[in-house]
Scaffold this motif. Structure first.
Motif, PDB file in Angstrom:
ATOM      1  N   ALA A   6      -1.874  -2.391   1.707  1.00  0.00           N
ATOM      2  CA  ALA A   6      -1.383  -1.691   0.146  1.00  0.00           C
ATOM      3  C   ALA A   6      -1.805  -1.522  -0.751  1.00  0.00           C
ATOM      4  O   ALA A   6      -1.909  -0.199  -2.055  1.00  0.00           O
ATOM      5  CB  ALA A   6       0.073  -2.623   0.371  1.00  0.00           C
ATOM      6  N   PRO A   7      -3.091  -2.573  -1.138  1.00  0.00           N
ATOM      7  CA  PRO A   7      -3.824  -3.110  -2.361  1.00  0.00           C
ATOM      8  C   PRO A   7      -4.513  -1.864  -2.479  1.00  0.00           C
ATOM      9  O   PRO A   7      -5.237  -1.028  -3.501  1.00  0.00           O
ATOM     10  CB  PRO A   7      -4.374  -4.334  -2.788  1.00  0.00           C
ATOM     11  N   VAL A   8      -4.972  -1.199  -1.556  1.00  0.00           N
ATOM     12  CA  VAL A   8      -6.568  -0.281  -1.036  1.00  0.00           C
ATOM     13  C   VAL A   8      -5.387   1.562  -1.364  1.00  0.00           C
ATOM     14  O   VAL A   8      -6.160   2.229  -2.156  1.00  0.00           O
ATOM     15  CB  VAL A   8      -6.917  -0.133   0.255  1.00  0.00           C
ATOM     16  N   LEU A   9      -4.299   1.060  -0.814  1.00  0.00           N
ATOM     17  CA  LEU A   9      -3.375   2.617  -0.871  1.00  0.00           C
ATOM     18  C   LEU A   9      -3.483   2.681  -2.434  1.00  0.00           C
ATOM     19  O   LEU A   9      -3.851   3.663  -3.105  1.00  0.00           O
ATOM     20  CB  LEU A   9      -1.724   2.660  -0.887  1.00  0.00           C
ATOM     21  N   ARG A  10      -2.874   1.650  -3.498  1.00  0.00           N
ATOM     22  CA  ARG A  10      -2.971   1.786  -4.223  1.00  0.00           C
ATOM     23  C   ARG A  10      -4.314   1.997  -5.462  1.00  0.00           C
ATOM     24  O   ARG A  10      -4.123   2.956  -6.103  1.00  0.00           O
ATOM     25  CB  ARG A  10      -2.227   0.789  -4.864  1.00  0.00           C
ATOM     26  N   GLN A  11      -5.500   2.048  -4.682  1.00  0.00           N
ATOM     27  CA  GLN A  11      -6.598   1.715  -5.496  1.00  0.00           C
ATOM     28  C   GLN A  11      -6.565   3.164  -5.355  1.00  0.00           C
ATOM     29  O   GLN A  11      -7.201   3.587  -6.224  1.00  0.00           O
ATOM     30  CB  GLN A  11      -7.774   0.716  -5.211  1.00  0.00           C
ATOM     31  N   ILE A  12      -6.475   4.087  -4.159  1.00  0.00           N
ATOM     32  CA  ILE A  12      -7.236   5.481  -3.553  1.00  0.00           C
ATOM     33  C   ILE A  12      -6.237   6.145  -4.859  1.00  0.00           C
ATOM     34  O   ILE A  12      -6.565   6.775  -5.214  1.00  0.00           O
ATOM     35  CB  ILE A  12      -6.408   5.550  -2.467  1.00  0.00           C
ATOM     36  N   TYR A  13      -4.534   5.559  -5.148  1.00  0.00           N
ATOM     37  CA  TYR A  13      -3.515   6.755  -5.620  1.00  0.00           C
ATOM     38  C   TYR A  13      -4.327   6.965  -7.432  1.00  0.00           C
ATOM     39  O   TYR A  13      -4.211   7.079  -8.307  1.00  0.00           O
ATOM     40  CB  TYR A  13      -2.326   5.396  -5.756  1.00  0.00           C
ATOM     41  N   ASP A  14      -4.343   5.233  -7.754  1.00  0.00           N
ATOM     42  CA  ASP A  14      -5.382   5.090  -9.215  1.00  0.00           C
ATOM     43  C   ASP A  14      -6.696   6.221  -9.605  1.00  0.00           C
ATOM     44  O   ASP A  14      -7.037   6.239 -10.416  1.00  0.00           O
ATOM     45  CB  ASP A  14      -5.439   3.637  -9.896  1.00  0.00           C
ATOM     46  N   GLN A  15      -7.203   6.061  -8.212  1.00  0.00           N
ATOM     47  CA  GLN A  15      -9.068   6.943  -8.578  1.00  0.00           C
ATOM     48  C   GLN A  15      -8.743   8.469  -8.795  1.00  0.00           C
ATOM     49  O   GLN A  15      -8.947   8.897  -8.838  1.00  0.00           O
ATOM     50  CB  GLN A  15      -9.534   6.891  -7.810  1.00  0.00           C
ATOM     51  N   MET A  16      -7.335   8.787  -7.841  1.00  0.00           N
ATOM     52  CA  MET A  16      -7.201  10.316  -8.250  1.00  0.00           C
ATOM     53  C   MET A  16      -6.380  10.294  -9.203  1.00  0.00           C
ATOM     54  O   MET A  16      -6.171   9.956 -10.692  1.00  0.00           O
ATOM     55  CB  MET A  16      -5.686   9.852  -7.191  1.00  0.00           C
ATOM     56  N   MET A  17      -7.175  11.837  -9.782  1.00  0.00           N
ATOM     57  CA  MET A  17      -6.955  12.832 -11.035  1.00  0.00           C
ATOM     58  C   MET A  17      -5.699  13.192 -11.447  1.00  0.00           C
ATOM     59  O   MET A  17      -5.192  13.578 -10.541  1.00  0.00           O
ATOM     60  CB  MET A  17      -7.952  14.172 -11.083  1.00  0.00           C
ATOM     61  N   GLU A  18      -4.864  12.754 -12.515  1.00  0.00           N
ATOM     62  CA  GLU A  18      -4.112  13.882 -13.105  1.00  0.00           C
ATOM     63  C   GLU A  18      -4.190  15.078 -12.864  1.00  0.00           C
ATOM     64  O   GLU A  18      -4.680  15.520 -12.984  1.00  0.00           O
ATOM     65  CB  GLU A  18      -3.119  12.736 -14.007  1.00  0.00           C
ATOM     66  N   PRO A  19      -2.877  15.831 -12.435  1.00  0.00           N
ATOM     67  CA  PRO A  19      -1.515  15.563 -11.831  1.00  0.00           C
ATOM     68  C   PRO A  19      -1.864  15.399 -10.267  1.00  0.00           C
ATOM     69  O   PRO A  19      -2.429  15.878  -9.669  1.00  0.00           O
ATOM     70  CB  PRO A  19      -0.679  16.908 -12.503  1.00  0.00           C
ATOM     71  N   LYS A  20      -1.214  14.237  -9.952  1.00  0.00           N
ATOM     72  CA  LYS A  20      -0.833  14.127  -8.933  1.00  0.00           C
ATOM     73  C   LYS A  20      -0.064  13.902  -8.333  1.00  0.00           C
ATOM     74  O   LYS A  20       1.146  13.228  -8.833  1.00  0.00           O
ATOM     75  CB  LYS A  20      -2.007  12.332  -8.214  1.00  0.00           C
ATOM     76  N   TRP A  21       1.039  14.011  -6.402  1.00  0.00           N
ATOM     77  CA  TRP A  21       1.736  13.412  -5.911  1.00  0.00           C
ATOM     78  C   TRP A  21       1.814  13.003  -5.046  1.00  0.00           C
ATOM     79  O   TRP A  21       0.950  12.729  -4.522  1.00  0.00           O
ATOM     80  CB  TRP A  21       1.991  15.379  -6.082  1.00  0.00           C
ATOM     81  N   VAL A  22       2.961  13.114  -4.317  1.00  0.00           N
ATOM     82  CA  VAL A  22       2.802  12.017  -3.452  1.00  0.00           C
ATOM     83  C   VAL A  22       3.559  11.966  -2.060  1.00  0.00           C
ATOM     84  O   VAL A  22       4.919  12.365  -2.579  1.00  0.00           O
ATOM     85  CB  VAL A  22       2.974   9.633  -3.254  1.00  0.00           C
ATOM     86  N   ILE A  23       3.052  12.212  -0.523  1.00  0.00           N
ATOM     87  CA  ILE A  23       4.082  12.567  -0.289  1.00  0.00           C
ATOM     88  C   ILE A  23       4.121  12.121   1.206  1.00  0.00           C
ATOM     89  O   ILE A  23       3.033  11.293   1.598  1.00  0.00           O
ATOM     90  CB  ILE A  23       3.646  13.961   0.840  1.00  0.00           C
ATOM     91  N   SER A  24       5.307  11.210   0.930  1.00  0.00           N
ATOM     92  CA  SER A  24       5.555   9.790   2.722  1.00  0.00           C
ATOM     93  C   SER A  24       6.029  10.339   3.455  1.00  0.00           C
ATOM     94  O   SER A  24       7.336  11.227   3.961  1.00  0.00           O
ATOM     95  CB  SER A  24       6.831   8.754   1.700  1.00  0.00           C
ATOM     96  N   MET A  25       5.116  10.837   4.012  1.00  0.00           N
ATOM     97  CA  MET A  25       4.979  10.795   5.753  1.00  0.00           C
ATOM     98  C   MET A  25       5.478  10.087   6.710  1.00  0.00           C
ATOM     99  O   MET A  25       4.987   9.512   7.374  1.00  0.00           O
ATOM    100  CB  MET A  25       4.277  12.068   6.373  1.00  0.00           C
ATOM    101  N   GLY A  26       6.506  10.296   6.997  1.00  0.00           N
ATOM    102  CA  GLY A  26       7.281   9.830   8.513  1.00  0.00           C
ATOM    103  C   GLY A  26       8.208   8.653   8.101  1.00  0.00           C
ATOM    104  O   GLY A  26       7.964   8.051   6.907  1.00  0.00           O
ATOM    105  N   VAL A  27       8.912   7.934   8.005  1.00  0.00           N
ATOM    106  CA  VAL A  27       9.382   7.031   8.725  1.00  0.00           C
ATOM    107  C   VAL A  27       8.680   5.459   8.216  1.00  0.00           C
ATOM    108  O   VAL A  27       9.973   4.668   7.605  1.00  0.00           O
ATOM    109  CB  VAL A  27      10.887   6.908   9.704  1.00  0.00           C
ATOM    110  N   CYS A  28       8.233   5.085   9.160  1.00  0.00           N
ATOM    111  CA  CYS A  28       7.335   4.233   8.462  1.00  0.00           C
ATOM    112  C   CYS A  28       6.798   3.616   7.317  1.00  0.00           C
ATOM    113  O   CYS A  28       6.868   3.105   6.645  1.00  0.00           O
ATOM    114  CB  CYS A  28       6.127   3.889   9.341  1.00  0.00           C
ATOM    115  N   ALA A  29       6.546   4.959   6.376  1.00  0.00           N
ATOM    116  CA  ALA A  29       5.773   4.723   5.532  1.00  0.00           C
ATOM    117  C   ALA A  29       6.372   4.929   4.441  1.00  0.00           C
ATOM    118  O   ALA A  29       6.913   4.492   3.705  1.00  0.00           O
ATOM    119  CB  ALA A  29       4.630   6.469   5.138  1.00  0.00           C
TER     120      ALA A  29
END
Lengths: 191, 229
Positions: free
Chosen positions: A86-109
């Motif tokens: 989870a912290p790794v995922l958040r860091q990757i997200y923070d490093q992305m440039m705006e504008p940015k979007w997220v698709i949660s793929m699959g029921v596990c995510a």
């Protein structure tokens, strides 16, 4: 026309010119959503299949999955997110440039799926703000393309300068033992 | 140099040719239009709650589907049928029926557990949500409409409805509801609203038109019935 320059484009009222400019910007964003790869489990196989010749997300200007978050606009979280990831995922997200979007793929995510246990984050929207949820275990390439098209509609209809004001707080956690409520990271505060 | 260009000749020759079968490899699928891939008979998609041919709901609120669900995505509450206006032909009916599609893994165990073939899976899997509320389907969204067709919600892609509407109960049509393979080809299920009694699925190994007779004298064999009483 009043234009508060200190607010940037946000202070601009819509008229003929800015309306059309906004359309162009949204069109450009919609047609070049470069995904960052975040394949974590079996959903990643379907995500790769979507990039292959049979389903070919290059049709939507998504050409290739970017290895660097700096070059990506969209994070497709494919698979179950463990508490350690989870912290790794958040860091990757923070490093992305705006504008940015997220698709949660699959029921596990999206909600932890059938892994309702202590090791798996019960929904990736506790960590990052999710725009589109793709259900399925795993979702087929057509489901992912449907989710991508839904995201395109969202980009087209949504706000140009700031997306989702006041969101990004994740789900609220109810504290029953008298502890203070955990402070969520506000995305809009950083803009 | 010549062999260098020869390699490119193959590349550019293939560029406009398509494949050897003469058609494009890519399925140009986009949301709400565009061709979809062929859907197998037993593909697991979004659920539907079926009704009998007279319009009554098949669900009796027994909560077996909720009990068997490995992802715990189904929430059912049964209630006694109102005597003047019954919802289901049994004693009880599914009062609340909710499926969370952000949990459902489409394993079809609920379909196998259902004693009345009330819940089956349609062939829809092209859907996506923009918020979590949309993902929780209530009974109002799962029950088939008055034509027996699945309801088409705005975030679902039903562009091939005419092709897949009749395929919403594939597991049941493979064998008898008890799951006995010797019942292959024998109709032992009730009719559905809009479709009547669905024909049995053709076997994969022996595509015989003649269905084998149900086993005579077998005490375990359930009596094939054509509908509810």
């Amino acid at each position: 026309m009043q234009w508060d320059v200190s607010k940037g484009l946000e202070g601009l009222d819509h008229n003929f010119i800015t309306g059309k400019l906004e359309d162009v910007v949204k069109w450009a964003r919609r047609m070049s959503v470069m995904p960052a790869t975040f394949g974590l489990a079996c959903c990643a196989i379907e995500m790769m299949g979507t990039g292959g010749a049979h389903y070919d997300i290059s049709r939507f200007g998504m050409e290739t999955f970017r290895a660097s978050p700096r070059q990506a606009d969209l994070m497709i979280v494919a698979g179950r997110v463990s508490q350690k990831m989870a912290p790794v995922l958040r860091q990757i997200y923070d490093q992305m440039m705006e504008p940015k979007w997220v698709i949660s793929m699959g029921v596990c995510a999206s909600s932890g799926g059938m892994f309702n246990n202590y090791a798996i984050v019960q929904g990736v929207d506790q960590i990052v703000p999710v725009d589109v949820y793709a259900p399925g275990c795993p979702p087929g390439p057509e489901t992912l393309i449907h989710a991508i098209n839904t995201l395109h509609e969202k980009i087209r209809d949504g706000e140009l300068t700031r997306r989702r004001p006041g969101t990004g707080l994740g789900i609220s956690v109810e504290q029953r033992d008298g502890q203070p409520e955990p402070q969520a990271v506000s995305l809009s505060a950083r803009n | 140099m010549g062999s260098y260009l020869k390699g490119f000749k193959i590349t550019f020759g293939k560029l406009f040719k398509g494949t050897e079968s003469g058609r494009m490899v890519t399925v140009p699928y986009v949301k709400d239009s565009g061709p979809k891939r062929h859907k197998p008979e037993r593909l697991h998609g979004r659920h539907v709650l079926n009704r009998y041919e007279d319009g009554m709901e098949k669900c009796i609120g027994c909560e077996l589907c909720a009990g068997v669900c490995p992802a715990r995505c189904i929430y059912v509450r049964g209630a006694d049928n109102p005597p003047d206006e019954p919802v289901s032909p049994g004693e009880r009916f599914g009062f609340i029926y909710e499926i969370n599609y952000l949990r459902c893994i489409h394993c079809d165990l609920c379909v196998e557990a259902c004693p009345t073939e009330a819940i089956t899976e349609s062939k829809l899997f092209e859907f996506s949500f923009t918020n979590r509320q949309d993902a929780i389907y209530t009974k109002a969204e799962l029950v088939v409409d008055d034509d027996g067709l699945p309801q088409q919600l705005p975030w679902e892609d039903w562009s091939d409805l005419d092709k897949v509407a009749a395929q919403s109960s594939a597991w049941v049509r493979a064998t008898a509801p008890s799951g006995n393979a010797r019942y292959e080809g024998v109709v032992a299920w009730s009719g559905e609203l809009g479709f009547g009694v669905k024909p049995p699925e053709v076997g994969q190994s022996e595509p015989e038109a003649e269905p084998t007779a149900p086993l005579e004298g077998n005490a375990d064999a359930p009596e094939p019935s054509s509908g509810h009483d």
